[in-house]
Every structure is written in structure tokens, then in C-alpha cells.
Write a protein that holds these residues in place. Structure first.
Motif, mmCIF file in Angstrom:
data_model
loop_
_atom_site.group_PDB
_atom_site.id
_atom_site.type_symbol
_atom_site.label_atom_id
_atom_site.label_comp_id
_atom_site.label_asym_id
_atom_site.label_seq_id
_atom_site.Cartn_x
_atom_site.Cartn_y
_atom_site.Cartn_z
ATOM 1 N N ASP A 1 0.810 -1.215 0.000
ATOM 2 C CA ASP A 1 0.000 0.000 0.000
ATOM 3 C C ASP A 1 0.847 1.271 0.000
ATOM 4 O O ASP A 1 0.326 2.373 0.174
ATOM 5 N N GLY A 2 2.151 1.129 -0.173
ATOM 6 C CA GLY A 2 3.040 2.278 -0.190
ATOM 7 C C GLY A 2 3.808 2.476 1.098
ATOM 8 O O GLY A 2 4.808 3.177 1.129
ATOM 9 N N SER A 3 3.317 1.834 2.170
ATOM 10 C CA SER A 3 4.021 1.926 3.451
ATOM 11 C C SER A 3 4.457 0.551 3.949
ATOM 12 O O SER A 3 4.857 0.399 5.098
ATOM 13 N N LYS A 4 4.393 -0.426 3.080
ATOM 14 C CA LYS A 4 4.735 -1.802 3.449
ATOM 15 C C LYS A 4 6.195 -1.897 3.863
ATOM 16 O O LYS A 4 7.083 -1.416 3.159
ATOM 17 N N GLU A 5 6.441 -2.514 5.000
ATOM 18 C CA GLU A 5 7.798 -2.635 5.523
ATOM 19 C C GLU A 5 8.247 -4.099 5.503
ATOM 20 O O GLU A 5 7.535 -4.980 5.961
ATOM 21 N N TRP A 6 9.431 -4.310 4.956
ATOM 22 C CA TRP A 6 10.051 -5.631 4.955
ATOM 23 C C TRP A 6 11.119 -5.678 6.042
ATOM 24 O O TRP A 6 11.699 -4.655 6.395
ATOM 25 N N ARG A 7 11.401 -6.869 6.527
ATOM 26 C CA ARG A 7 12.427 -7.052 7.557
ATOM 27 C C ARG A 7 13.074 -8.412 7.375
ATOM 28 O O ARG A 7 12.529 -9.294 6.689
ATOM 29 N N ILE A 8 14.230 -8.604 7.989
ATOM 30 C CA ILE A 8 14.857 -9.922 8.013
ATOM 31 C C ILE A 8 13.973 -10.858 8.831
ATOM 32 O O ILE A 8 13.559 -10.530 9.944
ATOM 33 N N TYR A 9 13.712 -12.045 8.278
ATOM 34 C CA TYR A 9 12.792 -13.003 8.916
ATOM 35 C C TYR A 9 13.548 -13.770 9.995
ATOM 36 O O TYR A 9 13.877 -14.953 9.846
ATOM 37 N N ALA A 10 13.820 -13.078 11.102
ATOM 38 C CA ALA A 10 14.709 -13.607 12.142
ATOM 39 C C ALA A 10 14.216 -14.896 12.765
ATOM 40 O O ALA A 10 15.010 -15.672 13.308
ATOM 41 N N GLU A 11 12.912 -15.157 12.686
ATOM 42 C CA GLU A 11 12.346 -16.309 13.387
ATOM 43 C C GLU A 11 12.592 -17.645 12.690
ATOM 44 O O GLU A 11 12.370 -18.705 13.285
ATOM 45 N N VAL A 12 13.016 -17.623 11.422
ATOM 46 C CA VAL A 12 13.168 -18.880 10.688
ATOM 47 C C VAL A 12 14.650 -19.203 10.489
ATOM 48 O O VAL A 12 15.479 -18.302 10.384
ATOM 49 N N PRO A 13 14.988 -20.487 10.460
ATOM 50 C CA PRO A 13 16.387 -20.872 10.202
ATOM 51 C C PRO A 13 16.845 -20.400 8.827
ATOM 52 O O PRO A 13 16.057 -20.288 7.901
ATOM 53 N N LYS A 14 18.135 -20.119 8.710
ATOM 54 C CA LYS A 14 18.768 -19.696 7.460
ATOM 55 C C LYS A 14 18.218 -18.373 6.925
ATOM 56 O O LYS A 14 18.240 -18.110 5.723
ATOM 57 N N HIS A 15 17.720 -17.510 7.834
ATOM 58 C CA HIS A 15 17.256 -16.193 7.389
ATOM 59 C C HIS A 15 18.421 -15.321 6.935
ATOM 60 O O HIS A 15 18.229 -14.308 6.267
ATOM 61 N N PHE A 16 19.642 -15.728 7.282
ATOM 62 C CA PHE A 16 20.860 -15.019 6.890
ATOM 63 C C PHE A 16 21.973 -16.044 6.805
ATOM 64 O O PHE A 16 22.082 -16.929 7.661
ATOM 65 N N GLY A 17 22.794 -15.961 5.761
ATOM 66 C CA GLY A 17 23.885 -16.919 5.653
ATOM 67 C C GLY A 17 24.685 -16.700 4.383
ATOM 68 O O GLY A 17 24.490 -15.721 3.652
ATOM 69 N N LEU A 18 25.580 -17.635 4.120
ATOM 70 C CA LEU A 18 26.429 -17.519 2.940
ATOM 71 C C LEU A 18 26.725 -18.890 2.359
ATOM 72 O O LEU A 18 26.595 -19.915 3.033
ATOM 73 N N GLY A 19 27.135 -18.883 1.102
ATOM 74 C CA GLY A 19 27.469 -20.120 0.411
ATOM 75 C C GLY A 19 28.274 -19.818 -0.833
ATOM 76 O O GLY A 19 28.649 -18.668 -1.101
ATOM 77 N N PRO A 20 28.551 -20.847 -1.638
ATOM 78 C CA PRO A 20 29.318 -20.627 -2.874
ATOM 79 C C PRO A 20 28.537 -19.759 -3.860
ATOM 80 O O PRO A 20 27.305 -19.719 -3.828
#
Length: 544
Positions: A129-148
């Protein structure tokens, strides 16, 4: 005599001072203005709008690109890749900096053709709606990481467990994609009441974080720099598609989650799940791909994965098939051929084959196709594969990402069967139906448990989960299986829970099955005009 001595000493001191000054002057860097600036450009031919710039100048130590919308990019080596979101003719200023702050500049003209136009449903999902905010989904596994780089497994080298990065400056950030193309990064959403406070902190990679101004006093953990002071800011965003991969391109220093430098482009690896995005970006060293799972749900909202949401007990991947080859891996899977007894006990109308017309691996997906085709006295062919005797296990979480077939009469299933079958009779061995879908009822999916006293029409069934797009979009189907409880989920939302006990057969090894049946006791009548339809599976994973 004394007077002469004083004069000699004075002259010696003057000579020493003069000599010292001369030596100091010789040690100063000579200030030279950069000259002979040249800028080469390579404009992509795939319609992605990407241009590779490379600036060179005599006596230059760094370069800056200035674009017409006010966006700037510092490129110490002179090379920079920029993504234009719209077709047109652009003039780009290039500034070469030398010692002592000296500079000289030039301009370069580029003509851009952008063939890609992002689908409106993706834009609507990002903008809301123009004010929608996204965030890191901290509650789920692998919400942040790295790989090849270019790997298809999410965060293969490291995936953060739920809420593992609390206190780093990541989880209180919010990201807004506005319809006018501006990207707003709120660096601390907890300090904006009762008035907006632009102050906050962010999280990033050592050395790269210097691009944001650095932080001499910030805590460093390994190669991570925590809580770097950084105010809210605005950049621009666009969706591009280099090589056909839909990608969010941010201008300037715009970033999401964890600062990694690089080109500030985030490939949308998976945007099929409502209110969720899985993104990846390559860092500035071209060393790793960094993965992020975003959600637009508030962590405190009813129905979001907050404190009351489902939390898996299993996070270690122990078995997987991501179907990256060019044929089914028969070290992992078996083909089951034929129609069984009375259509596998359900009066099904298909004959299962191992033909590539019915089962194949293509473009990273397993494709099981049911077809109107005569075979061995039956009017339809399809495929059924299993891991029996090749992979069997007790307890864990099974995760399958799939898109389902359409058409009246189709009956796809993702399920598990007790490993003692057929030596032990069904339903005594137990059956777990992770997902069943019926083309004659395209607005729901279901899960079920079959065991003595609860089989056939008396199976344990969950709520019929209402769906709208399972035949056009991929979704994740799961079962979490412990000695105490069995939980079935779709896209992380639970729709059936069962209290397990020693009295059930669900405490021994099971194996996996994937198939598309036609007709039968659940599939029902088959449309006269049905020709073929496929179930596509992106991956099958088991966690323990």
C-alpha cells in the motif's frame, strides 16, 4: 674571539636548518592533477540495462561516477557495473581524483535498451500500500547466511539459526520499496515513537563496512562488524532481470540486512511464498553469495511466525536432492513400474513408467508428468518414485518445494510409507501424507495419517487448507516428525498436528514417495479433454 665563535655557530645552525627544510621538501608528495581520462563502456545486449564502465587516467588514485538522478558511486579501481532500469540516452559524469584532493572530470554518453518489464504482481508484492515494511525473517532458520557463488542451496556454508543475530543491528532494520522507485532503509524501527528518529545501527562485513564510513569503536566478531552507527537513508530501487533472473537493484550504498559491498543487486531466488522473499547477492570480493529471507509480516502480528508460531526442532540437513543434474539420480530414487493391484489399491487409471515422457530432471526441477497415453491396457501414463532401501529414516523434518499439476482427475502426492512394507501389510506399517491435492477440488490441499483403526475413510485428516495458486506457483510442504508429535505444514503454517505415542507405527523407519496418480478413489473423474499435466519439484530435503 667569542664574537667570532658565536657568528660561526649561528651560520652552522642556519645551514643545518636550511638543509633540514630541503630534506623535508624532498619528502613531500608532488601534487599532480589527473589527466588523460578515458572511459570505456560495455552495454549488455540481453536487455537487462547493465553497463560495465571502466575509467582510466594518469595520476588518479580513485574515481567517482555521477548519474543524472544524483546517484554517485565511488570506484577505487575505476571499474563499475551499473544497472539502468529504463531505456533511454544517459550522460554520466566521471571524476578522477589525484593527490591532495585534485580532480578532473569528463562525461560519457550511453544509449540503453531495457527489454524487461517486471510483472505487476511482483511490484505489488514489494510495494504493497506504499508503506509496506520488509524485515529480516529472524524467526526462521537460514534467514541469513552464505554459500558458494551461484549455488542453489540456501546458505550452504552457514545459515543463521532463529534469532541468532540479535543485538547486531540487523533485526530492527526495515526496508520500504516505494512505487516512485525510492528505497527507504530505516536503521532502527524501535526509536521512532513518539517522533521519528533517524539514528540507528547496521551490521556488515569487515573492510566493506568502511564504505559506510567505518567504525573504529564497533565490536568485531570474526569478520563481522556489529552495530555500526548509521542513519536512515533513501536510495532508488528497480527490478531488472540479468540473464533472466529477477533482481532488485539498489543505487548508491543501498543494502539489505548485512553490508557486503558488491554491486548492491539482490537476486529474487524465491518470491513465490506470500509475504516472503528469499534473496541472494554476491559480495564485493566475488567470494561468496549472501542469502537473506525477508518477510513483510510484523513479528508481533497474529498469524506471523513470532513466539507462538511453529519452531522446528531440526536444523541439520542430512539428505537432499535438488535435481541439478540432467537425469534422475538412481542412487537416491527407485522407479515403481505398473499399476499395482487394483490401481495400487485405489482404482487408479494410470500406468507408471520410467520413461522421460513421464519423469525427467530439467532446469533444476524434477518433473513428473501424467499423460493421456495408452500403455499396457491403461489410458494414462505417469511416474512414481521412492527412496525405499536407499534412504530410510526415523524422525526429522521433510521439506519439499513443489508446483502441482492441474486438471480434473489429477491426484499428486508427496508422502511417506513405513519401511517394512510390503513385508508388513498396510496400514500396519503406517503412512504419512505430507501433501495431497485433487484437480477436481483445486482450492484446497490436505495432509493425512493412516494406521490401524485410522485408514481409508477414517484417516486422521487436518483442516483443508484453502489455496489459490498451487498449480501456478511453488510452495513448501513439510512434515515435522518426532516421537511426541507429527506436524504438517504449508509455507510454514501448520494445518495438522497429531500426538505421537508408542501405540502408533510412527516410531520406525519410513521412506519417501513422489507420484502423480490419475482418477481413482480420491482423484475422481478425469476430464474428457485432459491431455497432460506435471508436478514440478524444486527440492526434497530432510533435516534432523
Amino acid at each position: 674571539m667569542m664574537k667570532s665563535f658565536k657568528i660561526i655557530i649561528g651560520l652552522m645552525f642556519s645551514v643545518m636548518l636550511f638543509t633540514s627544510c630541503q630534506e623535508d621538501d624532498l619528502g613531500l608528495d608532488t601534487i599532480v592533477v589527473p589527466s588523460n581520462i578515458t572511459v570505456s563502456t560495455i552495454v549488455s545486449e540481453d536487455g537487462s540495462g547493465i553497463v560495465e564502465f571502466d575509467a582510466r587516467a594518469d595520476n588518479a588514485i580513485t574515481y567517482k561516477y555521477v548519474f543524472g538522478n544524483g546517484e554517485t558511486k565511488v570506484a577505487p579501481g575505476g571499474a563499475y557495473s551499473h544497472a539502468f532500469s529504463e531505456s533511454g540516452d544517459y550522460t554520466v559524469s566521471v571524476v578522477a581524483y589525484g593527490t591532495g584532493g585534485t580532480s578532473s572530470s569528463t562525461t560519457v554518453d550511453v544509449s540503453i535498451f531495457v527489454a524487461y518489464e517486471p510483472p505487476q504482481d511482483l511490484i505489488d508484492k514489494l510495494v504493497g500500500d506504499g508503506s509496506k515494511e520488509w524485515r529480516i525473517y529472524a524467526e526462521v532458520p537460514k534467514h541469513f547466511g552464505l554459500g558458494p557463488i551461484d549455488d542453489t542451496e540456501i546458505a550452504q556454508y552457514y545459515g543463521a539459526p532463529s534469532n541468532d543475530k540479535s543485538g547486531t543491528g540487523m533485526y530492527d532494520d526495515r526496508y520500504i520499496f516505494r512505487e516512485d522507485g525510492t528505497f527507504v532503509h530505516i536503521t532502527d524501527n524501535t526509536n521512532d515513537e513518539p517522533e521519528t528518529n533517524p539514528e540507528g545501527t547496521v551490521f556488515g562485513r569487515i573492510n566493506f563496512i568502511d564504505e559506510l564510513g567505518g567504525c573504529a569503536d564497533c565490536e568485531v566478531q570474526g569478520a563481522d562488524v556489529l552495530n555500526i552507527p548509521y542513519n536512515d537513508y533513501t536510495e532508488n530501487w528497480a527490478v531488472i532481470a540479468p540473464g533472466g533472473a529477477e533482481t532488485i537493484a539498489l543505487t548508491g550504498r543501498g543494502f539489505i540486512g548485512y553490508y557486503t559491498g558488491g554491486d548492491h543487486r539482490y537476486e529474487i531466488y524465491d518470491g513465490s511464498i506470500p509475504n516472503q522473499l528469499i534473496l541472494r547477492t554476491t559480495d564485493g570480493n566475488n567470494e561468496f553469495d549472501w542469502w537473506f529471507i525477508l518477510t513483510s509480516e510484523d513479528e508481533n502480528a497474529e498469524g506471523s511466525e513470532g513466539e507462538e508460531s511453529f519452531q522446528s526442532q531440526f536444523s541439520t540437513e542430512v539428505w537432499a536432492d535438488e535435481f541439478n543434474g540432467d537425469a534422475l539420480d538412481t542412487d537416491k530414487w527407485n522407479y515403481e513400474i505398473g499399476n499395482g493391484t487394483n490401481g495400487w489399491g485405489n482404482g487408479e487409471a494410470q500406468y507408471y513408467t520410467d520413461s522421460e515422457d513421464n519423469v525427467k530432471v530439467q532446469d533444476g526441477n524434477l518433473i513428473i508428468t501424467a499423460k493421456r497415453e495408452a500403455e499396457s491396457g491403461f489410458n494414462f501414463t505417469s511416474a512414481r518414485i521412492t527412496t525405499k532401501d536407499k534412504y530410510e529414516f526415523t524422525y526429522g523434518r521433510v521439506e519439499v518445494r513443489a508446483k502441482l499439476p492441474a486438471g480434473s482427475g489429477t491426484w499428486p502426492a508427496i508422502w511417506m510409507l513405513g519401511a517394512e512394507w510390503p513385508e508388513e501389510a498396510w496400514p500396519g506399517v503406517g503412512e504419512m501424507d505430507i501433501m495431497e491435492f485433487v484437480g477436481n477440488n483445486p482450492n484446497r490441499i490436505s495432509s493425512a495419517l493412516h494406521f490401524p483403526g485410522n485408514s481409508g475413510g477414517s484417516a486422521i485428516l487436518g483442516e483443508n487448507t484453502e489455496v489459490t495458486d498451487v498449480t501456478s506457483e511453488f510452495h513448501v510442504y513439510e512434515v515435522e516428525w518426532t516421537e511426541d508429535k507429527i506436524t504438517f505444514l504449508m509455507d510454514g503454517e501448520s494445518h495438522l498436528e497429531f500426538d505421537n505415542s508408542d501405540a502408533t507405527p510412527f516410531n520406525d523407519d519410513f521412506y519417501l514417495l513422489l507420484n502423480v496418480a490419475m482418477g481413482g478413489s480420491l482423484g475422481g473423474s478425469i476430464a474428457d479433454d485432459f491431455q497432460e499435466s506435471s508436478m514440478e519439484i524444486d527440492y526434497v530435503k530432510v533435516f534432523q
